[in-house]
Scaffold this active site. Structure first.
Site, PDB file in Angstrom:
ATOM      1  N   ASP A   1       0.854  -1.174   0.000  1.00 45.87           N
ATOM      2  CA  ASP A   1       0.000   0.000   0.000  1.00 45.87           C
ATOM      3  C   ASP A   1       0.900   1.237   0.000  1.00 45.87           C
ATOM      4  O   ASP A   1       2.116   1.141   0.118  1.00 45.87           O
ATOM      5  CB  ASP A   1      -0.957  -0.010   1.197  1.00 45.87           C
ATOM      6  N   LYS A   2       0.300   2.396  -0.155  1.00 44.00           N
ATOM      7  CA  LYS A   2       1.070   3.618  -0.357  1.00 44.00           C
ATOM      8  C   LYS A   2       1.247   4.412   0.931  1.00 44.00           C
ATOM      9  O   LYS A   2       2.356   4.596   1.418  1.00 44.00           O
ATOM     10  CB  LYS A   2       0.407   4.492  -1.433  1.00 44.00           C
TER      11      LYS A   2
END
Length: 957
Positions: free
Chosen positions: A359-360
């Protein structure tokens, strides 16, 4: 630092709405959550029309026609019967069944067979020893198995027991498990959201969704919004209708996805394959021996006794213990590097991981908005002046209460602000989308400052006609790159309001992320960004990290029914497309699950990071589920590894250490297969090649029972070898190894080939010794001084010594045993085991505990001869092993030459630019950002290993 994520927390939602152009679409978060806007259903539950009951269009609206008095008891009972209780259901296996299951399988069955035979022949000492070993193995396996299922337990623990509901016209507190769709409930501050609900009237409420998304700031829900079960109301009060209960809620679907993951760990399958091969070979040979001996006229009990020897020699009794211990020791090292291993078997998978879906926000980025730049629309106003005006539109003397004030006040020098007197302050309003302050300056002039959404500030500004087009073009250009803009305007008393400038903010990548991704690639592990954030933001972040900008949104992925099993054709249908992109944006939990499953079907070993409840299914489905720092309990329970340091840099450490653990386990398996093959073949060949009477021995020359028709050893002697050597070999967990520069894979054909060769050489040495000792029985030389009992002891000592010498050879498949220093614990264990074996051979105190011919102690000269003999054969074993491996490399057997060439290339690339230079660059970037980040100590540890490996390669070793 605040925990922010576009579109996910209340403060960030306010920031988003404030600084977004009306042309910019709302966004989903990394955790897959998109805020409900006024009059609209929360798009987490309605991203498209194929999401089943989660979509507002999929809800049975006839159940939502609840009157002002709520449901009647009859309606509640009917719906309770139809939908069931509002709770999660799962099948719980009784612990006694789990315990019993640990005594089933190929290896336990072989040990039970040996125990049964020992009971039949009334050899109670051996019976007790084998039974104890069986119990130890079973109890260890049971202890490991009972740690599973924590994800579902955490989900159940998250449910709150009570709800305030209106039924029969009366408000009452009831068991939340009795809620049904259509119930009229109150969502008030301090109360949990008891089910998935739709707000129908009342003021907006703020809901803490930390248990769902991992974010700490609350989310604002208005009429039509859908707060979900498991979250907590922290401000406001509103009535709502229950939309879904139990397994139909967001929590329920998450639990169903977790429950749908029922795969056998890869390492367990590898061990099962090895055990099946070993047990199958043993059974086949034992059957041949059993039939042959009965045909030769041996008694049934004598035949059984000999078959027990074969069974004991072929059962890898300590295999689970050594494997578990090796991984446990490595896991302690990982814990020191801020990576907590929840499932031991994942270490083997981590060593082979070649795809990481990350994920970011908070993982690749800082999870903190940072001021980027400014644009002036009032002459030559500087960035600091614009920032000062923005700060004046906040209560700078108090802790910031929203994301806007937090971002501004953290970037400004607050000391000059105290020269101004704040006369009034209007906080952020979701309708007006701006904040405003009235102030009196040091010059006693009164003025108004406002900051907020660019299009809102533009509409208020007198200078909009002169700057309008350029202003809008800049805002749109920034939005396309995922950069958010905050406009600031000032109005002095008696003058019109004018926009003074724009401030831009962005959640930047972590200083070490780009280098981490590069090094992960060099280690053969590709990284894809899987985020719920907006496509533009994902592309800008990927561009800065050098990941490529080929990012797709969730529309390119199919809708899936989470209540059904995932199709087996996902890899064929979507795998190539998923492999070819840099990542995905605006995804939801089902999409993450689908992406992971598609890649796994394509043969990738997939790691997945996450932090919220809705990440739990994908974490569970992935080969290696990784819960990042700050993850919810449910995400952590579903994960295999829990990171306790921010970012991904710790994963480089984890990969290196996991590959070291893999090397140790592989070395042990080569040793274990070699020893099993050695013992099995030796006793098998003894039946056909060595009959003591053929060498002139008589019953009068043996102590104890009569002379056997074929050479064998007491079962107790074999058990001692197995216990002494196998449990001493546990120290291989501390051996010195070099981590591979490419993902590890099991080339079992190579493992069996090298192991069988080592075993063959050992068997040749044992057979040669036995032949020499038996054939020189009457020639009067040194060898003739060995009595039959001493020959048995000599062969036993040879078995024991060559067993442990095999460890030294097995630990380096492609080189000689001296080319890599042996670990001190393993060296100590080897010395201890061989010393004990030698002492036992010199005394042999167990004659009273076994039946049959008695073994006799050896004198000093005989012991020296056996030691010299075994050392010579060990050197033959090691030199010929290197030759065999070179032959396998020459013919690229199982692709090992290709893998070796790639490993050498990657090892050289990993050195690249001096690591100290990269550390200096990262530390300078940290200073510029004024952000506290964990030091990149892992790279120094890593480069030491690589430098050692490349030094060996350059030396031609």
């Amino acid at each position: 630092p605040i925990s922010t994520q576009f579109g996910q927390t209340q403060a960030q939602r306010e920031f988003n709405e404030t600084i977004n152009s009306p042309k910019i679409e709302p966004m989903a978060s990394d955790s897959g959550t998109e805020l409900a806007s006024k009059g609209k259903v929360d798009t987490l539950l309605a991203p498209d029309k194929d999401r089943g009951s989660d979509d507002a269009d999929g809800v049975d609206e006839s159940l939502m026609m609840t009157g002002p008095d709520g449901l009647t008891d009859a309606e509640v009972n009917g719906r309770l019967e139809r939908f069931g209780r509002n709770e999660l259901t799962s099948t719980v296996t009784p612990k006694w069944k789990i315990f019993v299951s640990k005594f089933k399988g190929p290896m336990p069955y072989m040990i039970w067979m040996a125990i049964l035979v020992e009971g039949i022949i009334e050899d109670w000492l051996n019976f007790g020893v084998l039974f104890l070993l069986q119990m130890v193995n079973g109890c260890l396996a049971f202890n490991e198995a009972t740690k599973a299922g924590d994800a579902i337990a955490a989900l159940k623990a998250s449910l709150k027991p009570e709800a305030q509901v209106k039924r029969n016209g009366i408000w009452q507190n009831v068991d939340a498990g009795t809620l049904v769709p259509g119930d009229l409930v109150v969502l008030a501050a301090g109360f949990a959201v008891p089910a998935d609900c739709r707000m129908i009237e009342g003021k907006p409420i703020e809901v803490d969704q930390a248990a769902l998304t991992g974010e700490s700031l609350p989310v604002t829900f208005e009429q039509g919004g859908i707060p979900k079960m498991g979250s907590m109301v922290v401000r406001g009060e509103s009535e709502a209708l229950v939309l879904a209960t139990g397994g139909n809620t967001f929590f329920g679907k998450t639990a169903n996805l977790i429950n749908s993951v029922k795969s056998v760990p890869h390492f367990q399958m590898v061990l099962l394959t090895i055990m099946k091969a070993m047990v199958g070979t043993s059974l086949f040979i034992t059957l041949i021996v059993f039939i042959y001996l009965l045909a030769e006229g041996e008694t049934f009990l004598e035949t059984l006794a000999f078959c027990v020897v074969l069974v004991i020699s072929s059962v890898p009794i300590a295999l689970p213990v050594v494997s578990t211990t090796t991984m446990s020791v490595g896991c302690k090292t990982l814990a020191d590097k801020k990576a907590i291993v929840a499932e031991l078997h994942c270490v083997e998978q981590l060593a082979g991981m070649n795809m990481l879906c990350s994920d970011k926000t908070g993982t690749l980025t800082l999870n903190r908005m940072v001021l980027q730049s400014s644009t002036s629309y009032m002459g030559d106003m500087s960035k600091s002046q614009i920032l000062q005006y923005a700060a004046l539109a906040a209560k700078w003397k108090e802790p910031p209460k929203d994301a806007l004030d937090t971002l501004v006040l953290e970037a400004v020098d607050k000391a000059p602000l105290d020269a101004y007197e704040q006369l009034s302050y209007t906080p952020f309003d979701p309708v007006k989308k701006r904040t405003e302050s009235t102030l009196k300056g040091p010059d006693m002039r009164t003025f108004v400052v406002t900051k907020g959404a660019p299009h809102i500030i533009l509409a208020l500004s007198e200078n909009r006609n002169t700057m309008g087009k350029a202003f809008e073009e800049e805002v749109e250009a920034l939005a396309e790159r995922g950069i958010r803009a905050l406009a600031v305007a000032v109005q002095y008393e008696g003058e019109p309001m004018n926009c003074v400038g724009l401030l831009t903010f962005l959640d930047p990548p972590r200083p070490d992320t780009k280098e981490t991704i590069r090094r992960a690639g060099l280690y053969g592990c590709a990284v894809k960004m899987i985020t719920g954030d907006h496509l533009a933001i994902a592309k800008e972040t990927a561009r800065q990290l050098g990941m490529g900008t080929n990012i797709l949104n969730a529309e390119s992925l199919p809708a899936v029914d989470t209540s059904k099993e995932m199709p087996k054709t996902l890899g064929d249908d979507y795998g190539e497309m998923i492999e070819g992109v840099s990542g995905f944006a605006q995804v939801f939990p089902e999409h993450k699950f689908l992406i992971v499953e598609s890649l796994r079907q394509r043969g990738w070993v997939v790691g997945m990071t996450g932090d919220g409840v809705n990440d739990a299914p994908a974490l569970k489905r992935a080969d290696i589920g990784i819960a990042v720092q700050g993850a919810t309990d449910t995400a952590a329970a579903a994960a295999d590894i829990v990171l306790t340091a921010p970012g991904l840099s710790v994963m480089i450490d984890a990969i290196v250490i996991a590959r070291e653990i893999f090397q140790r386990i592989k070395n042990y398996l080569v040793y274990r297969v070699a020893v099993t093959y050695q013992l099995l073949m030796f006793f098998f060949l003894c039946i056909f090649a060595f009959r003591p009477k053929d060498y002139g021995y008589t019953d009068d020359e043996v102590d104890g029972d009569k002379l056997p028709d074929f050479f064998n050893l007491p079962v107790l002697a074999l058990v001692i070898v197995v216990i002494l050597n196998d449990f001493a070999i546990i120290s291989i967990a501390y051996d010195h190894v070099v981590a591979s520069a490419i993902p590890e894979t099991w080339t079992l054909k190579v493992v069996f080939t090298i192991a069988c060769w080592l075993g063959t050489i050992a068997v040749c040495g044992q057979m040669t010794l036995l032949s020499l000792l038996l054939s020189h029985h009457e020639d009067g030389g040194f060898l003739s001084k060995f009595s039959y009992g001493q020959i048995m002891t000599s062969v036993w000592l040879t078995l024991s010594l060559l067993d442990f010498f095999s460890v030294l050879s097995a630990r380096i498949a492609a080189g000689f045993f001296w080319q890599r220093m042996i670990g001190i614990p393993l060296l100590c264990a080897a010395v201890f085991a061989m010393a004990v074996s030698t002492i036992l051979a010199a005394t042999w105190p167990f004659n009273g505990a076994s039946v049959g011919v008695k073994m006799e102690a050896l004198d000093g000269a005989q012991l020296a001869f056996i030691w010299a003999y075994c050392t010579g054969w060990f050197l033959v074993q090691d030199f010929t092993k290197v030759a065999v491996y070179k032959i396998l490399l020459h013919y690229d057997f199982e692709g090992i030459r290709t893998a070796e060439e790639l490993r050498v290339q990657r090892a050289k690339e990993l050195l690249g630019v001096p690591i100290e230079v990269k550390m200096d660059e990262a530390e300078n970037a940290i200073k510029l950002l004024n952000v506290k980040v964990e030091p990149i100590e892992s790279l120094l540890y890593e480069v030491k290993l690589l430098q050692a490996e490349v030094a060996q390669l350059k030396a031609g070793k």
